[in-house]
Design a protein around this motif. Structure first.
Motif, mmCIF file in Angstrom:
data_model
loop_
_atom_site.group_PDB
_atom_site.id
_atom_site.type_symbol
_atom_site.label_atom_id
_atom_site.label_comp_id
_atom_site.label_asym_id
_atom_site.label_seq_id
_atom_site.Cartn_x
_atom_site.Cartn_y
_atom_site.Cartn_z
ATOM 1 N N LYS A 1 4.258 -4.651 -4.373
ATOM 2 C CA LYS A 1 4.058 -5.410 -5.977
ATOM 3 C C LYS A 1 2.667 -4.428 -6.259
ATOM 4 N N LEU A 2 1.517 -4.343 -5.837
ATOM 5 C CA LEU A 2 -0.320 -4.297 -5.543
ATOM 6 C C LEU A 2 0.154 -2.783 -6.265
ATOM 7 N N ARG A 3 -0.692 -3.287 -7.668
ATOM 8 C CA ARG A 3 -1.231 -1.608 -8.167
ATOM 9 C C ARG A 3 -2.029 -1.196 -8.083
ATOM 10 N N GLY A 4 -2.576 -0.531 -7.721
ATOM 11 C CA GLY A 4 -4.172 -0.187 -7.328
ATOM 12 C C GLY A 4 -3.899 -0.184 -5.732
ATOM 13 N N ILE A 5 -5.641 -0.311 -5.126
ATOM 14 C CA ILE A 5 -5.899 -0.692 -3.802
ATOM 15 C C ILE A 5 -6.613 -1.486 -3.612
ATOM 16 N N LEU A 6 -6.274 -1.996 -2.410
ATOM 17 C CA LEU A 6 -7.147 -2.998 -1.707
ATOM 18 C C LEU A 6 -8.007 -2.701 -1.113
ATOM 19 N N PHE B 1 -4.888 -10.065 3.125
ATOM 20 C CA PHE B 1 -4.347 -8.246 3.258
ATOM 21 C C PHE B 1 -2.362 -8.117 4.361
ATOM 22 N N TRP B 2 -2.055 -9.083 5.822
ATOM 23 C CA TRP B 2 -0.839 -9.429 5.868
ATOM 24 C C TRP B 2 0.358 -9.703 4.881
ATOM 25 N N ASP B 3 -0.231 -10.706 4.214
ATOM 26 C CA ASP B 3 0.565 -11.403 3.328
ATOM 27 C C ASP B 3 0.786 -10.179 2.233
#
Ligand SMILES: [Zn+2]
Length: 339
Positions: free
Chosen positions: A73-78, A66-68
């Motif tokens: 660069k993220l597409r969508g939701i984690l 999560f912290w890295d």
């Protein structure tokens, strides 16, 4: 976009506690929620952990990942709910000491039920509306050591596409042993595979889900944590939630039948095999001793693949000494995964 009533904007991280109950000493029971939303739209991947309170490696991999994560660069939701069973976690045990229920047999839960039924209700009510994909992190229990492996299930009521996607995600996670469990024929194979499990409920809602079993319980296993971290990343590359090519897994073991081998004696066990190894029929698996006798030699009755072994040496008759695969095939990527 909101999750559990908390709104989150593109390019943001959100960390909150969700109240899931109250204790007699007037404290709230809370579970942590971590959400990262990319700047561009994409699917929602939801990671869950510690539905069994002593299964810790996945939650540390989640915390690091999560912290890295670079939100550019993220597409969508984690979404991460890394600790589903706080009272079992507090007790250092698989189940809580308030109702002794296996929380992973209580999904979709009950808002007016026991402690271990209420949290599944709160979490699954939100998850089934928001998640496109789920990875459920486990380990073996704290008396065991294990090689990391995945479990993906063939569930009645899930579409062919959902079943194929869950299997592909499990394989892209990247570990060598991967259990493929047909729930209809696996009744009694393991407790918890037949009803009320989070992964089965997800599959029935056509949310592809697999279980990542990351080593032994009750302690950090840094190798398993690193494998989990790389696994999350590769699944996200595969789902195009991150830029770049996913790494194709090498040859993998697909295990279709498994079981526990148990001690028939009470005493002290010395295991003769390690997790992650093949054992031929007739070879020694474990010996149980008293202080002046050899009580029992457990030998493989057929060829097995050793998934996990007992770590804690004190055993009674009926205790589990090893968790093994009985039937398997080796499979290359591109074979049976819809690619
Ligand atoms: Zn578990």
């Amino acid at each position: 976009m909101d999750i559990f009533g908390f709104s989150i904007q593109p390019g943001e991280r959100l960390c909150r506690y969700i109240k899931v109950g109250e204790l007699a000493c007037f404290s709230d029971i809370r579970i942590p929620l971590l959400v990262a939303r990319g700047k561009t739209a994409g699917p929602t991947l939801w990671l869950t952990g510690a539905v069994h309170g002593d299964e810790l490696n996945g939650l540390w991999a989640m915390r690091r990942f999560f912290w890295d994560l670079d939100l550019e660069k993220l597409r969508g939701i984690l979404v991460m709910t890394p600790l589903l069973n706080p009272l079992a976690f507090l007790a250092g045990n698989k189940v809580s000491q308030v109702d002794y229920l296996d929380m992973d047999q209580q999904f979709p839960g009950n808002p007016r039920g026991l402690y271990s039924e209420r949290i599944p209700y709160i979490v699954f009510s939100e998850l089934k509306q928001k998640a496109d994909y789920v990875i459920d992190f486990h380990t073996l229990g704290h008396p065991y050591s294990a090689t990391p492996y995945t479990v993906s299930k063939i569930v009645a009521g899930a579409s062919e596409e959902t079943i194929a996607k869950a299997f592909a995600m499990a394989r892209v996670f990247g570990v060598y042993p991967n259990c493929r469990v047909d729930v209809a024929s696996a009744k009694g194979e393991l407790p918890g595979t037949t009803s009320g499990a989070l992964d089965i409920l997800c599959m029935q809602h056509n949310i592809p889900c697999f279980m990542a079993e990351m080593g032994g319980g009750g302690r950090w296993d840094d190798e398993a944590i690193n494998i989990a971290y790389r696994g999350i990343k590769n699944v996200m590359l595969y789902l195009k939630m991150l830029d770049g090519e996913y790494q194709q897994p090498g040859r993998q073991l697909i295990i279709t039948s498994r079981g526990f081998l148990r001690s028939n004696s009470g005493g002290l066990v010395r295991m003769a095999v390690n997790p992650g190894t093949f054992v031929k029929a007739g070879e020694l698996l474990a010996t149980v001793y008293s202080f002046w006798e050899e009580l029992e030699q457990l030998k493989a009755e057929q060829d097995v693949f050793v998934i996990g072994t007992r770590f804690q040496p004190v055993v009674s008759s009926g205790d589990r000494l090893a968790f093994v695969g009985y039937e398997w095939q080796e499979m290359d990527w591109g074979n049976g995964n819809g690619e």
